[in-house]
Scaffold this motif. Structure first.
Motif, PDB file in Angstrom:
ATOM      1  N   PHE A 151      -6.082  -0.058  -7.054  1.00 23.94           N
ATOM      2  CA  PHE A 151      -4.976   1.177  -6.968  1.00 23.94           C
ATOM      3  C   PHE A 151      -5.555   1.721  -5.728  1.00 23.94           C
ATOM      4  N   LEU A 152      -6.777   2.004  -5.586  1.00 24.32           N
ATOM      5  CA  LEU A 152      -7.439   2.925  -4.409  1.00 24.32           C
ATOM      6  C   LEU A 152      -6.780   2.126  -2.947  1.00 24.32           C
ATOM      7  N   SER A 202      -3.502   1.714   1.908  1.00 24.50           N
ATOM      8  CA  SER A 202      -2.699   0.869   2.757  1.00 24.50           C
ATOM      9  C   SER A 202      -1.141   1.370   2.625  1.00 24.50           C
ATOM     10  N   GLY A 203      -0.739   1.952   1.746  1.00 17.90           N
ATOM     11  CA  GLY A 203       0.613   2.671   1.683  1.00 17.90           C
ATOM     12  C   GLY A 203       0.488   4.003   2.576  1.00 17.90           C
ATOM     13  N   PHE A 204      -0.404   4.690   2.671  1.00 19.27           N
ATOM     14  CA  PHE A 204      -0.609   5.809   3.284  1.00 19.27           C
ATOM     15  C   PHE A 204      -0.682   5.583   4.954  1.00 19.27           C
ATOM     16  N   TYR A 221       2.108   4.593  10.266  1.00 15.11           N
ATOM     17  CA  TYR A 221       2.822   3.626  11.115  1.00 15.11           C
ATOM     18  C   TYR A 221       4.347   3.960  11.220  1.00 15.11           C
ATOM     19  N   GLN A 222       4.982   4.246  10.079  1.00 15.11           N
ATOM     20  CA  GLN A 222       6.306   4.511  10.161  1.00 15.11           C
ATOM     21  C   GLN A 222       6.624   5.535  10.946  1.00 15.11           C
ATOM     22  N   VAL A 223       5.599   6.750  10.739  1.00 12.89           N
ATOM     23  CA  VAL A 223       6.034   8.147  11.639  1.00 12.89           C
ATOM     24  C   VAL A 223       5.721   7.390  13.198  1.00 12.89           C
ATOM     25  N   GLY A 230       6.176  -7.434   0.113  1.00 11.06           N
ATOM     26  CA  GLY A 230       4.848  -6.976  -0.777  1.00 11.06           C
ATOM     27  C   GLY A 230       4.838  -7.072  -2.249  1.00 11.06           C
ATOM     28  N   SER A 231       6.095  -6.327  -2.748  1.00 16.69           N
ATOM     29  CA  SER A 231       6.206  -6.615  -4.288  1.00 16.69           C
ATOM     30  C   SER A 231       6.489  -7.883  -4.401  1.00 16.69           C
TER      31      SER A 231
END
Length: 195
Positions: free
Chosen positions: A144-145, A150-152, A157-159, A190-191
């Motif tokens: 989970f960490l 990776s989501g952060f 990267y999106q910004v 990813g899902s």
């Protein structure tokens, strides 16, 4: 507060102070003449390198006093007092300005939100730890960490890519749509493969 905690808070404060002033300089250069920038920037960096560490130490001491006044489980209080100075590291995110991220009010609020979340989670961590030991293992927590980090990174990267497209295509619906679509495609793939 011992020497190591004060040193860490001072380091985080100096880095944050310098980063915020470099971000200010990047915005200033977009709108004003660059000739007067150097002297003003040096003065602002010196002042913020002193003010931010003092501010961090003051806020840390104030929060410690407030937390000690409330009836908190001993284990949670000890954990908070031991690790709370690490939560100030989130303000180092202002150094992303080096890579072209201009901090608007939403990103600043996001960083403050992460700071508050980290502070609160330190107080609630022992309670969650007791509950989670019954339901999951440390390997699941580690996964989970990793997904959180990776989501952060994906949001950062999106910004960055969105700012890059803004310089190429301008601020319009198409550039935002491309970035959000690619981000959602990555989430979906990813899902699909990770699920």
């Amino acid at each position: 507060m011992d020497i190591n905690k004060t040193f860490l808070l001072t380091t985080f404060g100096v880095i944050t102070g310098i980063s915020t002033q470099l971000n200010w300089a990047a915005e200033y250069m977009l709108e004003n003449d660059v000739d007067s920038l150097v002297a003003l920037l040096v003065a602002r960096i010196i002042i913020s390198s002193v003010v931010f560490p003092i501010l961090f130490i003051f806020v840390s001491k104030t929060l410690r006093k407030l937390v000690c006044k409330f009836p908190i489980e001993g284990n949670a209080l000890q954990r908070y007092l031991k690790y709370e100075h690490f939560t100030y590291a989130v303000f180092i995110l202002f150094a992303l300005g080096i890579f072209g991220v201009l901090f608007n009010s939403y990103l600043v609020l996001f960083i403050f939100g992460v700071f508050v979340t980290l502070q609160v989670s330190l107080l609630l961590a022992p309670v969650k730890k007791r509950i989670s030991n019954k339901t999951g293992s440390s390997a699941v927590k580690s996964i989970f960490l990793v997904f959180f980090i990776s989501g952060f990174a994906a949001l950062v990267y999106q910004v960055i890519w969105q700012r890059t497209l803004f310089t190429v295509f301008g601020v319009n619906t198409e550039s935002v749509t491309v970035i959000v679509s690619i981000f959602m495609l990555g989430l979906g793939l990813g899902s699909l493969f990770g699920g």
